[in-house]
Design a protein around this motif. Structure first.
Motif, PDB file in Angstrom:
ATOM      1  N   SER A 239       0.854  -1.190   0.000  1.00 11.10           N
ATOM      2  CA  SER A 239       0.000   0.000   0.000  1.00 11.10           C
ATOM      3  C   SER A 239       0.887   1.237   0.000  1.00 11.10           C
ATOM      4  O   SER A 239       2.008   1.220   0.524  1.00 11.10           O
ATOM      5  N   ILE A 240       0.379   2.305  -0.595  1.00 10.82           N
ATOM      6  CA  ILE A 240       1.082   3.589  -0.624  1.00 10.82           C
ATOM      7  C   ILE A 240       0.111   4.684  -0.198  1.00 10.82           C
ATOM      8  O   ILE A 240      -1.107   4.561  -0.379  1.00 10.82           O
ATOM      9  N   ASP A 241       0.661   5.755   0.378  1.00 14.83           N
ATOM     10  CA  ASP A 241      -0.149   6.892   0.810  1.00 14.83           C
ATOM     11  C   ASP A 241       0.435   8.221   0.364  1.00 14.83           C
ATOM     12  O   ASP A 241      -0.278   9.217   0.343  1.00 14.83           O
ATOM     13  N   HIS A 242       1.730   8.253   0.072  1.00 15.42           N
ATOM     14  CA  HIS A 242       2.331   9.502  -0.378  1.00 15.42           C
ATOM     15  C   HIS A 242       1.906   9.789  -1.818  1.00 15.42           C
ATOM     16  O   HIS A 242       1.873   8.888  -2.656  1.00 15.42           O
ATOM     17  N   ILE A 243       1.596  11.045  -2.093  1.00 16.07           N
ATOM     18  CA  ILE A 243       1.083  11.398  -3.417  1.00 16.07           C
ATOM     19  C   ILE A 243       2.150  11.227  -4.487  1.00 16.07           C
ATOM     20  O   ILE A 243       1.838  11.018  -5.662  1.00 16.07           O
ATOM     21  N   GLU A 244       3.433  11.297  -4.118  1.00 13.52           N
ATOM     22  CA  GLU A 244       4.526  11.137  -5.069  1.00 13.52           C
ATOM     23  C   GLU A 244       5.242   9.798  -4.897  1.00 13.52           C
ATOM     24  O   GLU A 244       6.414   9.669  -5.255  1.00 13.52           O
ATOM     25  N   ALA A 245       4.552   8.809  -4.356  1.00 12.03           N
ATOM     26  CA  ALA A 245       5.168   7.504  -4.109  1.00 12.03           C
ATOM     27  C   ALA A 245       5.686   6.831  -5.374  1.00 12.03           C
ATOM     28  O   ALA A 245       6.761   6.221  -5.354  1.00 12.03           O
ATOM     29  N   PRO A 246       5.006   6.903  -6.514  1.00 11.91           N
ATOM     30  CA  PRO A 246       5.544   6.211  -7.709  1.00 11.91           C
ATOM     31  C   PRO A 246       6.897   6.731  -8.176  1.00 11.91           C
ATOM     32  O   PRO A 246       7.573   6.055  -8.962  1.00 11.91           O
ATOM     33  N   LEU A 247       7.309   7.905  -7.706  1.00 17.73           N
ATOM     34  CA  LEU A 247       8.592   8.455  -8.137  1.00 17.73           C
ATOM     35  C   LEU A 247       9.781   7.718  -7.531  1.00 17.73           C
ATOM     36  O   LEU A 247      10.918   7.918  -7.978  1.00 17.73           O
ATOM     37  N   ILE A 248       9.564   6.878  -6.537  1.00 14.51           N
ATOM     38  CA  ILE A 248      10.689   6.170  -5.921  1.00 14.51           C
ATOM     39  C   ILE A 248      11.097   4.943  -6.740  1.00 14.51           C
ATOM     40  O   ILE A 248      12.109   4.316  -6.435  1.00 14.51           O
ATOM     41  N   TRP A 249      10.344   4.621  -7.771  1.00 13.42           N
ATOM     42  CA  TRP A 249      10.658   3.454  -8.596  1.00 13.42           C
ATOM     43  C   TRP A 249      11.127   3.910  -9.975  1.00 13.42           C
ATOM     44  O   TRP A 249      10.460   4.706 -10.647  1.00 13.42           O
ATOM     45  N   ASP A 250      12.274   3.378 -10.398  1.00 21.08           N
ATOM     46  CA  ASP A 250      12.724   3.626 -11.753  1.00 21.08           C
ATOM     47  C   ASP A 250      12.126   2.571 -12.678  1.00 21.08           C
ATOM     48  O   ASP A 250      11.307   1.736 -12.268  1.00 21.08           O
ATOM     49  N   THR A 251      12.542   2.584 -13.923  1.00 19.73           N
ATOM     50  CA  THR A 251      11.938   1.684 -14.914  1.00 19.73           C
ATOM     51  C   THR A 251      12.215   0.218 -14.601  1.00 19.73           C
ATOM     52  O   THR A 251      11.312  -0.632 -14.651  1.00 19.73           O
ATOM     53  N   SER A 252      13.463  -0.098 -14.250  1.00 19.38           N
ATOM     54  CA  SER A 252      13.809  -1.495 -13.968  1.00 19.38           C
ATOM     55  C   SER A 252      13.137  -1.993 -12.690  1.00 19.38           C
ATOM     56  O   SER A 252      12.685  -3.151 -12.631  1.00 19.38           O
ATOM     57  N   THR A 253      13.048  -1.116 -11.699  1.00 18.06           N
ATOM     58  CA  THR A 253      12.426  -1.533 -10.431  1.00 18.06           C
ATOM     59  C   THR A 253      10.938  -1.791 -10.601  1.00 18.06           C
ATOM     60  O   THR A 253      10.404  -2.794 -10.111  1.00 18.06           O
ATOM     61  N   ILE A 254      10.253  -0.897 -11.280  1.00 22.25           N
ATOM     62  CA  ILE A 254       8.810  -1.075 -11.437  1.00 22.25           C
ATOM     63  C   ILE A 254       8.500  -2.243 -12.370  1.00 22.25           C
ATOM     64  O   ILE A 254       7.434  -2.867 -12.279  1.00 22.25           O
ATOM     65  N   THR A 255       9.440  -2.582 -13.262  1.00 20.94           N
ATOM     66  CA  THR A 255       9.246  -3.774 -14.098  1.00 20.94           C
ATOM     67  C   THR A 255       9.331  -5.036 -13.264  1.00 20.94           C
ATOM     68  O   THR A 255       8.570  -5.997 -13.479  1.00 20.94           O
ATOM     69  N   ARG A 256      10.249  -5.049 -12.306  1.00 20.78           N
ATOM     70  CA  ARG A 256      10.350  -6.215 -11.422  1.00 20.78           C
ATOM     71  C   ARG A 256       9.139  -6.357 -10.514  1.00 20.78           C
ATOM     72  O   ARG A 256       8.680  -7.474 -10.242  1.00 20.78           O
ATOM     73  N   PHE A 257       8.612  -5.233 -10.054  1.00 18.03           N
ATOM     74  CA  PHE A 257       7.439  -5.311  -9.190  1.00 18.03           C
ATOM     75  C   PHE A 257       6.223  -5.843  -9.953  1.00 18.03           C
ATOM     76  O   PHE A 257       5.425  -6.592  -9.388  1.00 18.03           O
ATOM     77  N   ASN A 258       6.056  -5.431 -11.206  1.00 19.80           N
ATOM     78  CA  ASN A 258       4.926  -5.891 -12.018  1.00 19.80           C
ATOM     79  C   ASN A 258       3.601  -5.629 -11.289  1.00 19.80           C
ATOM     80  O   ASN A 258       2.811  -6.537 -11.013  1.00 19.80           O
ATOM     81  N   TRP A 259       3.360  -4.340 -10.994  1.00 21.17           N
ATOM     82  CA  TRP A 259       2.220  -3.965 -10.177  1.00 21.17           C
ATOM     83  C   TRP A 259       0.905  -4.077 -10.927  1.00 21.17           C
ATOM     84  O   TRP A 259       0.826  -3.800 -12.127  1.00 21.17           O
ATOM     85  N   ALA A 260      -0.116  -4.409 -10.168  1.00 23.52           N
ATOM     86  CA  ALA A 260      -1.508  -4.239 -10.582  1.00 23.52           C
ATOM     87  C   ALA A 260      -2.117  -3.235  -9.605  1.00 23.52           C
ATOM     88  O   ALA A 260      -2.202  -3.510  -8.404  1.00 23.52           O
ATOM     89  N   TRP A 261      -2.518  -2.088 -10.122  1.00 22.93           N
ATOM     90  CA  TRP A 261      -2.949  -0.974  -9.271  1.00 22.93           C
ATOM     91  C   TRP A 261      -4.439  -1.075  -8.967  1.00 22.93           C
ATOM     92  O   TRP A 261      -5.251  -1.339  -9.854  1.00 22.93           O
ATOM     93  N   HIS A 262      -4.765  -0.825  -7.684  1.00 27.40           N
ATOM     94  CA  HIS A 262      -6.170  -0.860  -7.251  1.00 27.40           C
ATOM     95  C   HIS A 262      -6.432   0.301  -6.295  1.00 27.40           C
ATOM     96  O   HIS A 262      -5.628   0.580  -5.397  1.00 27.40           O
ATOM     97  N   ASP A 263      -7.564   0.947  -6.511  1.00 21.97           N
ATOM     98  CA  ASP A 263      -8.009   2.026  -5.630  1.00 21.97           C
ATOM     99  C   ASP A 263      -8.702   1.418  -4.410  1.00 21.97           C
ATOM    100  O   ASP A 263      -9.714   0.729  -4.544  1.00 21.97           O
TER     101      ASP A 263
END
Length: 400
Positions: A239-263
């Motif tokens: 879970s994330i709460d900071h409005i700028e949380a996605p900025l902590i992930w670069d391209t390679s990191t977010i590819t490894r996470f393979n997120w599915a986003w849910h509100d």
């Protein structure tokens, strides 16, 4: 028949009759109709009447420049009575919950998505939740259902003194039964990932729940968490709460996470997440976040001076946690270091060259309440950081 002279005399008589009427009106405005001899009051009343004459915008500018400025109050926030955390919780608990039926309906709608979330994780995706309100209770409810299929590890990223290394060690020892492990956070993450990649693993899969993956103690360790998430047998639920949380992930990191986003908006208060905040100024000690904020504005030598004392206290706490050392503060379990030994250790590491520089740097730490000192009965000065060894270890880890 009136001549020009007679007409002029009549006009003068009319002007003489109008003048007393004006004077009388002025006296009546001033409230002294019966006292016609008070010429000063009459003139002031007449001037006041003239000052309010004219259009509204002219009266605004007249009043703006003639009236006195607004008086400021000497009341400040520091004069307000301070409340303890327990008192604040007691007051907040008395606040009635609004829109109960709507919130219950919203929660029921979220619970209907449990099967969808499970299907997505089974398909190789990791899930990250965003939205307003605390998501902790609902995620834990989903994690309890996941615990029926595989072991679940919960990491509370909102905890200000979280040590990710200890969390990974517990996963390796208690869940995977890998025995005593050591190494850095990256080494432990690679070890856990390699365990699930081997054919000899006894645990088929596991779930890792990370509350507030954007927390201060986890922002520098996203690469290690991404290594865990890249394993097809490790399912990460965050879970994330900071409005700028996605900025902590670069391209390679977010590819490894393979997120599915849910509100996952819940509108629930962040009671547990903020319960560890030191929001009162009543305490004489500074918290871990305050220490990191102070260290961020200091030079590398100043950070080294802090590190010397922190490493000493950690070593002393590890060697003997329960010993009643004579160099410990009365009523406290924080180890202390003598001033002379502290200065010698800093000078040996070339952090300071003379005692004057060391004293000035120590004064700055004292002003921010990062380092405190006391004098023994024999006059010996001892210094210490008013934090536990676990908190100091987390601070040093964040400094690296």
């Amino acid at each position: 028949m009136l001549t020009d002279k007679d007409e002029g005399e009549e006009e003068e008589e009319e002007e003489e009759e109008e003048l007393p009427q004006r004077t009388k009106a002025a006296v009546s405005f001033n409230g002294n109709e019966g006292d016609s001899s008070d010429e000063g009051d009459a003139d002031s009343g007449f001037n006041e009447q003239l000052s309010f004459s004219g259009p509204a915008y002219e009266r605004y500018f007249q009043n703006l420049h003639t009236t006195k400025g607004p008086q400021t109050s000497d009341n400040t926030l520091s004069k307000l009575p301070l409340q303890t955390q327990a008192e604040s919780r007691a007051l907040l608990s008395k606040v009635p919950v609004k829109h109960k039926s709507e919130l219950a309906l919203l929660e029921s709608l979220h619970r209907r998505q449990f099967r969808q979330w499970y299907f997505e994780m089974s398909s190789g995706f990791n899930i990250v939740f965003y939205g307003y309100g605390s998501k902790r209770r609902l995620i834990n409810a989903f994690a309890s259902e996941l615990g029926e299929h595989a072991p679940v590890a919960i990491i509370n990223g909102y905890f200000p003194t979280l040590n990710l290394k200890q969390s990974l060690e517990k996963i390796a020892v208690e869940i995977l039964d890998l025995g005593i492990t050591s190494g850095s956070i990256a080494d432990l993450a690679a070890l856990i990932h390699g365990y699930f990649s081997s054919s000899s693993c006894t645990v088929d899969e596991m779930y890792v729940v990370v509350h507030n993956i954007d927390g201060p103690c986890l922002r520098k360790h996203q690469a290690a968490l991404a290594v865990l998430a890249s394993s097809p047998r490790i399912h990460v639920l965050a879970s994330i709460d900071h409005i700028e949380a996605p900025l902590i992930w670069d391209t390679s990191t977010i590819t490894r996470f393979n997120w599915a986003w849910h509100d996952l908006t819940t509108f629930e208060p962040y009671t547990v997440e903020t319960s560890y905040e030191n929001f009162t100024t009543e305490s004489k000690e500074i918290g871990p976040r305050g220490v990191l904020h102070v260290l961020a504005s200091l030079t590398e030598n100043a950070k080294g001076i802090f590190r010397v004392l922190a490493e000493y206290q950690i070593a002393e706490a590890v060697m003997d946690e329960d010993a009643a050392d004579t160099q410990k503060k009365s009523g406290s379990n924080v180890p202390e270091m003598s001033y002379s030994s502290y200065f010698t250790a800093c000078r040996d590491q070339f952090l300071v060259t003379n005692e004057m520089t060391f004293r000035s740097q120590l004064t700055e730490f004292r002003d921010h309440k990062v380092i405190q000192s006391r004098h023994a009965p024999d006059g010996t000065e001892f210094v210490f950081i008013p934090l536990s060894a676990t908190v100091l270890g987390t601070i040093l880890e964040s400094m690296d």
